[in-house]
Design a protein around this motif. Structure first.
Motif, PDB file in Angstrom:
ATOM      1  N   THR A  12       9.772  11.738   3.458  1.00 48.40           N
ATOM      2  CA  THR A  12       9.777  10.371   3.984  1.00 48.40           C
ATOM      3  C   THR A  12       8.410   9.715   3.788  1.00 48.40           C
ATOM      4  O   THR A  12       8.304   8.540   3.476  1.00 48.40           O
ATOM      5  CB  THR A  12      10.147  10.397   5.491  1.00 48.40           C
ATOM      6  OG1 THR A  12      11.369  11.097   5.641  1.00 48.40           O
ATOM      7  CG2 THR A  12      10.302   9.000   6.043  1.00 48.40           C
ATOM      8  N   TYR A  13       7.359  10.487   4.013  1.00 50.93           N
ATOM      9  CA  TYR A  13       5.969  10.020   3.839  1.00 50.93           C
ATOM     10  C   TYR A  13       5.682   8.771   4.652  1.00 50.93           C
ATOM     11  O   TYR A  13       5.110   7.799   4.157  1.00 50.93           O
ATOM     12  CB  TYR A  13       5.635   9.790   2.350  1.00 50.93           C
ATOM     13  CG  TYR A  13       5.875  11.030   1.526  1.00 50.93           C
ATOM     14  CD1 TYR A  13       5.004  12.112   1.632  1.00 50.93           C
ATOM     15  CD2 TYR A  13       7.001  11.143   0.708  1.00 50.93           C
ATOM     16  CE1 TYR A  13       5.241  13.279   0.926  1.00 50.93           C
ATOM     17  CE2 TYR A  13       7.251  12.305   0.008  1.00 50.93           C
ATOM     18  CZ  TYR A  13       6.374  13.362   0.119  1.00 50.93           C
ATOM     19  OH  TYR A  13       6.617  14.516  -0.578  1.00 50.93           O
ATOM     20  N   HIS A  17      -0.333  10.795   5.457  1.00 50.00           N
ATOM     21  CA  HIS A  17      -1.439  11.508   6.109  1.00 50.00           C
ATOM     22  C   HIS A  17      -1.916  12.662   5.244  1.00 50.00           C
ATOM     23  O   HIS A  17      -1.319  12.976   4.202  1.00 50.00           O
ATOM     24  CB  HIS A  17      -1.032  11.947   7.523  1.00 50.00           C
ATOM     25  CG  HIS A  17       0.212  12.791   7.587  1.00 50.00           C
ATOM     26  ND1 HIS A  17       0.304  14.056   7.046  1.00 50.00           N
ATOM     27  CD2 HIS A  17       1.434  12.539   8.131  1.00 50.00           C
ATOM     28  CE1 HIS A  17       1.500  14.552   7.273  1.00 50.00           C
ATOM     29  NE2 HIS A  17       2.223  13.639   7.920  1.00 50.00           N
ATOM     30  N   HIS A  20       0.552  15.274   3.965  1.00 48.83           N
ATOM     31  CA  HIS A  20       1.322  14.830   2.794  1.00 48.83           C
ATOM     32  C   HIS A  20       0.481  14.990   1.527  1.00 48.83           C
ATOM     33  O   HIS A  20       0.953  15.510   0.514  1.00 48.83           O
ATOM     34  CB  HIS A  20       1.713  13.353   2.923  1.00 48.83           C
ATOM     35  CG  HIS A  20       2.657  13.055   4.050  1.00 48.83           C
ATOM     36  ND1 HIS A  20       2.591  11.910   4.794  1.00 48.83           N
ATOM     37  CD2 HIS A  20       3.707  13.762   4.541  1.00 48.83           C
ATOM     38  CE1 HIS A  20       3.552  11.907   5.705  1.00 48.83           C
ATOM     39  NE2 HIS A  20       4.234  13.023   5.568  1.00 48.83           N
ATOM     40  N   GLY A  96       7.546  21.543   1.566  1.00 49.90           N
ATOM     41  CA  GLY A  96       6.757  22.248   2.574  1.00 49.90           C
ATOM     42  C   GLY A  96       7.519  23.410   3.201  1.00 49.90           C
ATOM     43  O   GLY A  96       8.745  23.412   3.233  1.00 49.90           O
ATOM     44  N   ASP A  98       8.046  24.194   6.123  1.00 46.17           N
ATOM     45  CA  ASP A  98       8.857  23.946   7.321  1.00 46.17           C
ATOM     46  C   ASP A  98      10.343  23.921   6.930  1.00 46.17           C
ATOM     47  O   ASP A  98      11.226  23.921   7.781  1.00 46.17           O
ATOM     48  CB  ASP A  98       8.469  22.625   8.020  1.00 46.17           C
ATOM     49  CG  ASP A  98       8.249  21.458   7.065  1.00 46.17           C
ATOM     50  OD1 ASP A  98       7.789  21.689   5.933  1.00 46.17           O
ATOM     51  OD2 ASP A  98       8.543  20.311   7.446  1.00 46.17           O
ATOM     52  N   ARG A 117       2.413  24.357   4.661  1.00 51.21           N
ATOM     53  CA  ARG A 117       2.302  23.072   5.339  1.00 51.21           C
ATOM     54  C   ARG A 117       0.933  23.000   6.005  1.00 51.21           C
ATOM     55  O   ARG A 117       0.385  24.022   6.413  1.00 51.21           O
ATOM     56  CB  ARG A 117       3.429  23.021   6.384  1.00 51.21           C
ATOM     57  CG  ARG A 117       3.681  21.684   6.993  1.00 51.21           C
ATOM     58  CD  ARG A 117       4.834  21.807   7.985  1.00 51.21           C
ATOM     59  NE  ARG A 117       4.693  20.811   9.040  1.00 51.21           N
ATOM     60  CZ  ARG A 117       5.286  19.625   9.003  1.00 51.21           C
ATOM     61  NH1 ARG A 117       6.059  19.299   8.003  1.00 51.21           N
ATOM     62  NH2 ARG A 117       5.104  18.767   9.980  1.00 51.21           N
ATOM     63  N   THR A 118       0.379  21.814   6.150  1.00 51.23           N
ATOM     64  CA  THR A 118      -0.915  21.657   6.834  1.00 51.23           C
ATOM     65  C   THR A 118      -0.670  21.641   8.339  1.00 51.23           C
ATOM     66  O   THR A 118       0.180  20.879   8.821  1.00 51.23           O
ATOM     67  CB  THR A 118      -1.595  20.332   6.396  1.00 51.23           C
ATOM     68  OG1 THR A 118      -1.651  20.316   4.980  1.00 51.23           O
ATOM     69  CG2 THR A 118      -2.977  20.192   6.994  1.00 51.23           C
ATOM     70  N   ILE A 121      -0.777  18.279  11.949  1.00 49.91           N
ATOM     71  CA  ILE A 121      -0.532  16.848  11.679  1.00 49.91           C
ATOM     72  C   ILE A 121       0.902  16.613  11.229  1.00 49.91           C
ATOM     73  O   ILE A 121       1.485  17.454  10.528  1.00 49.91           O
ATOM     74  CB  ILE A 121      -1.546  16.280  10.656  1.00 49.91           C
ATOM     75  CG1 ILE A 121      -1.310  14.773  10.446  1.00 49.91           C
ATOM     76  CG2 ILE A 121      -1.450  16.992   9.299  1.00 49.91           C
ATOM     77  CD1 ILE A 121      -2.540  13.977  10.328  1.00 49.91           C
ATOM     78  N   SER A 123       3.923  12.997  10.793  1.00 48.70           N
ATOM     79  CA  SER A 123       4.181  11.568  11.017  1.00 48.70           C
ATOM     80  C   SER A 123       4.616  11.358  12.471  1.00 48.70           C
ATOM     81  O   SER A 123       4.233  10.381  13.113  1.00 48.70           O
ATOM     82  CB  SER A 123       5.273  11.063  10.079  1.00 48.70           C
ATOM     83  OG  SER A 123       4.942  11.306   8.748  1.00 48.70           O
ATOM     84  N   THR A 124       5.418  12.297  12.987  1.00 55.43           N
ATOM     85  CA  THR A 124       5.894  12.181  14.370  1.00 55.43           C
ATOM     86  C   THR A 124       4.701  12.092  15.321  1.00 55.43           C
ATOM     87  O   THR A 124       4.660  11.245  16.212  1.00 55.43           O
ATOM     88  CB  THR A 124       6.763  13.410  14.741  1.00 55.43           C
ATOM     89  OG1 THR A 124       7.780  13.534  13.748  1.00 55.43           O
ATOM     90  CG2 THR A 124       7.377  13.288  16.110  1.00 55.43           C
ATOM     91  N   ARG A 127       2.896   8.769  14.939  1.00 58.19           N
ATOM     92  CA  ARG A 127       3.626   7.652  15.563  1.00 58.19           C
ATOM     93  C   ARG A 127       3.424   7.670  17.077  1.00 58.19           C
ATOM     94  O   ARG A 127       3.230   6.643  17.703  1.00 58.19           O
ATOM     95  CB  ARG A 127       5.121   7.733  15.222  1.00 58.19           C
ATOM     96  CG  ARG A 127       5.448   7.299  13.797  1.00 58.19           C
ATOM     97  CD  ARG A 127       6.938   7.149  13.584  1.00 58.19           C
ATOM     98  NE  ARG A 127       7.658   8.400  13.676  1.00 58.19           N
ATOM     99  CZ  ARG A 127       8.005   9.158  12.622  1.00 58.19           C
ATOM    100  NH1 ARG A 127       7.717   8.769  11.407  1.00 58.19           N
ATOM    101  NH2 ARG A 127       8.665  10.284  12.797  1.00 58.19           N
TER     102      ARG A 127
HETATM  103  N1  CTP Z   1       4.154  18.154   5.071  1.00 49.67           N
HETATM  104  C1  CTP Z   1       3.119  19.097   5.016  1.00 49.67           C
HETATM  105  N2  CTP Z   1       2.259  19.186   6.075  1.00 49.67           N
HETATM  106  C2  CTP Z   1       2.399  18.381   7.162  1.00 49.67           C
HETATM  107  C3  CTP Z   1       3.437  17.424   7.204  1.00 49.67           C
HETATM  108  C4  CTP Z   1       4.303  17.337   6.131  1.00 49.67           C
HETATM  109  O1  CTP Z   1       2.982  19.831   4.047  1.00 49.67           O
HETATM  110  N3  CTP Z   1       1.561  18.529   8.178  1.00 49.67           N
HETATM  111  C5  CTP Z   1       5.086  18.093   3.940  1.00 49.67           C
HETATM  112  C6  CTP Z   1       6.512  18.385   4.322  1.00 49.67           C
HETATM  113  O2  CTP Z   1       6.744  19.774   4.411  1.00 49.67           O
HETATM  114  C7  CTP Z   1       7.269  17.735   3.197  1.00 49.67           C
HETATM  115  C8  CTP Z   1       6.400  16.514   2.861  1.00 49.67           C
HETATM  116  O3  CTP Z   1       5.110  16.774   3.438  1.00 49.67           O
HETATM  117  O4  CTP Z   1       7.311  18.587   2.073  1.00 49.67           O
HETATM  118  C9  CTP Z   1       6.961  15.243   3.421  1.00 49.67           C
HETATM  119  O5  CTP Z   1       7.206  15.457   4.810  1.00 49.67           O
HETATM  120  P1  CTP Z   1       7.662  14.375   5.868  1.00 49.67           P
HETATM  121  O6  CTP Z   1       8.863  14.876   6.576  1.00 49.67           O
HETATM  122  O7  CTP Z   1       7.698  13.063   5.261  1.00 49.67           O
HETATM  123  O8  CTP Z   1       6.371  14.417   6.855  1.00 49.67           O
HETATM  124  P2  CTP Z   1       6.240  14.822   8.363  1.00 49.67           P
HETATM  125  O9  CTP Z   1       4.829  14.553   8.786  1.00 49.67           O
HETATM  126  O10 CTP Z   1       6.722  16.225   8.575  1.00 49.67           O
HETATM  127  O11 CTP Z   1       7.215  13.770   9.041  1.00 49.67           O
HETATM  128  P3  CTP Z   1       8.020  13.805  10.446  1.00 49.67           P
HETATM  129  O12 CTP Z   1       7.043  14.153  11.525  1.00 49.67           O
HETATM  130  O13 CTP Z   1       8.590  12.400  10.576  1.00 49.67           O
HETATM  131  O14 CTP Z   1       9.106  14.838  10.291  1.00 49.67           O
END
Ligand code: CTP
Length: 454
Positions: A12-13, A17, A20, A96, A98, A117-118, A121, A123-124, A127
């Motif tokens: 979704t990006y 951050h 991503h 990622g 997750d 995954r990092t 952090i 998007s949730t 927000r």
């Molecule tokens: N991703 C990552 N490390 C994070 C957050 C996201 O590597 N800390 C990766 C996800 O695993 C995915 C890509 O970034 O491959 C896009 O993830 P997305 O779902 O858009 O980001 P989230 O931050 O996980 O969003 P939300 O909290 O809305 O689920």
């Protein structure tokens, strides 16, 4: 020379951050050419991701600006990953960790890599940190009140804890039996004086105008059941007031916010069925409001239900130029009404509404090359069919929605407030005015006829 190695990844990006960025760099390091699939907002909403704060366009732009990304595409449906893997001759699907296991099925088509995954952090989280919680109060004990409270739980950053209705005992009984809502009011001014930012109005139709007006004057954002107003001039007055007060005024027409309904409109814009000449749509209900203190039923089918049919007709054909009614109005109450509207390029809207009889609530949109069929109940849009004379060319779309559909509308209302925007693209100000016009004209006609009788 070896062939270039193509990597694909999706997400979704929202609020781009560092997590991503790290993921995308790791993905690129696996090969030479990185394709990023950004999920479309309707697709996201259809898979339960309701709270994304940025539009598809904005998220696509942010990813396009990254110099290590070679191509950005938009993901609109579930089977697209397999299609893209073939289309772009993809060597590695990366995502990622997750998601470990979730995409193993793609190993049949390409190599699947789950990347670290990092931590710390998302998007949730961003927000939550960026947007304050909206405090919302409910006005009225109507049919959808409880469903609204349940559905709002799926929208982040919104909290409902107050209710107003003019029947004090009913309010008391409601708050005693409800786990979410603690405070009940039987005085509207007091209720508006509390810490709430926004109201959802679900009362008898006649009260809407004054309740909306007072709420806007008190600086509250307003989401109100349909129709917003019953008399000429009132809606425009309220919309100017909302503008002056810099507040959202949105009609609670849940169909307008459903992922499938929005996807349908997008598909139609592509001209797949040619020039659209006719929309036929039915909305009926046998529902009686007796169990609730705020009864709507006395208002007749047109006032109660025509907002739905007018939504589809207006969205597809634009505003109506000429409206004719064929009703069975007896002593001021119309059980059913056939509403014919004329639109530009001689297109016709044929809407049927009824509250005292039941019919098939489907819709057909006819064009010069083919038609769209939306099965009943079309206004809870999930599946729609594109059909052509050559039946081999026909296809269908299904966009599921969760719960009773209210959460998509609540999410849009909350997102407008959070982003400091007043106008929804899914239900624009001119949509609301056009939809309201049909029933206003009917009410005006009724008044004229009464005058003539007397
Ligand atoms: N991703 C990552 N490390 C994070 C957050 C996201 O590597 N800390 C990766 C996800 O695993 C995915 C890509 O970034 O491959 C896009 O993830 P997305 O779902 O858009 O980001 P989230 O931050 O996980 O969003 P939300 O909290 O809305 O689920």
């Amino acid at each position: 020379m070896r062939n270039k190695k193509t990597i694909i990844t999706y997400g979704t990006y929202d609020m781009l951050h560092i997590g991503h960025m790290n993921l995308l760099k790791r993905a690129k390091a696996l090969g030479d050419y990185l394709i990023v699939g950004v999920t479309d907002e309707n697709y996201d909403r259809s898979r339960g991701k309701l709270n994304v704060s940025e539009s598809t366009k904005k998220r696509v732009k942010a990813i396009e600006a990254l110099d290590f990304v070679d191509k950005v595409i938009v993901e609109t449906h579930k089977n697209q990953k397999v299609e893209d893997i073939h289309k772009y001759n993809v060597d590695v699907f990366a995502i990622g960790d997750d998601w470990v296991g979730a995409f193993d099925y793609l190993n049949e088509y390409t190599h699947v890599e789950y990347l670290a995954r990092t931590e710390g952090i998302s998007s949730t989280k961003l927000r939550k940190e960026t947007f304050d919680t909206i405090k919302l109060g409910i006005v009225g004990l109507g049919r959808d009140t409880e469903a609204f409270i349940d559905e709002a739980k799926y929208v982040s950053n919104i909290k409902i804890n107050r209710i107003y209705a003019d029947d004090f005992l009913a309010v008391k009984e409601f708050t005693n039996n409800n786990d979410t809502i603690k405070y009940g009011h039987a005085n509207y001014d007091e209720f508006l004086d509390s810490s709430i930012w926004a109201v959802y109005i679900n009362t008898s139709l006649k009260k809407h105008y004054i309740l909306i007006k007072k709420a806007l004057e008190a600086g509250k954002h307003v989401l109100c059941e349909n129709p917003l107003t019953l008399e000429k001039g009132e809606l425009k007055e309220l919309l100017s007031l909302a503008k002056k007060e810099k507040r959202v005024l949105l009609a609670a027409l849940k169909t307008a916010f459903l992922p499938a309904f929005n996807q349908l409109l997008r598909e139609l814009e592509r001209g797949t069925i040619g020039e659209i000449k006719e929309v036929r749509v039915t909305r009926t209900s046998l529902y009686k409001e007796k169990a609730y203190p705020d009864s709507f039923i006395e208002q007749g089918a047109t006032n109660l239900l025509s907002s739905y049919t007018s939504l589809l007709v207006n969205k597809v054909l634009g505003k109506s130029k000429d409206i004719t009614f064929f009703d069975d109005n007896e002593s001021g109450y119309d059980v059913s009404n056939l509403i014919i509207t004329k639109h530009k390029n001689r297109a016709l809207g044929v809407s049927k509404v009824a509250t005292g009889l039941k019919s098939e609530e489907d819709a057909i949109i006819s064009g010069t090359k083919g038609y769209v069929y939306i099965p009943a109940p079309w206004w809870l849009t999930k599946t729609f069919y594109f059909r052509f004379e050559d039946t081999h060319k026909s296809y269908q779309f299904t966009y599921e929605f969760e719960g009773c559909g209210l959460r998509y509308m609540i999410a849009e209302f909350s997102s407008l407030i959070q982003r400091g925007k007043r106008k929804s693209k899914m239900l624009t100000l001119s949509d609301m005015i056009g939809i309201n016009r049909v029933l206003l004209e009917y009410n005006e006609n009724k008044k004229e006829n009464k005058k003539k009788e007397n």
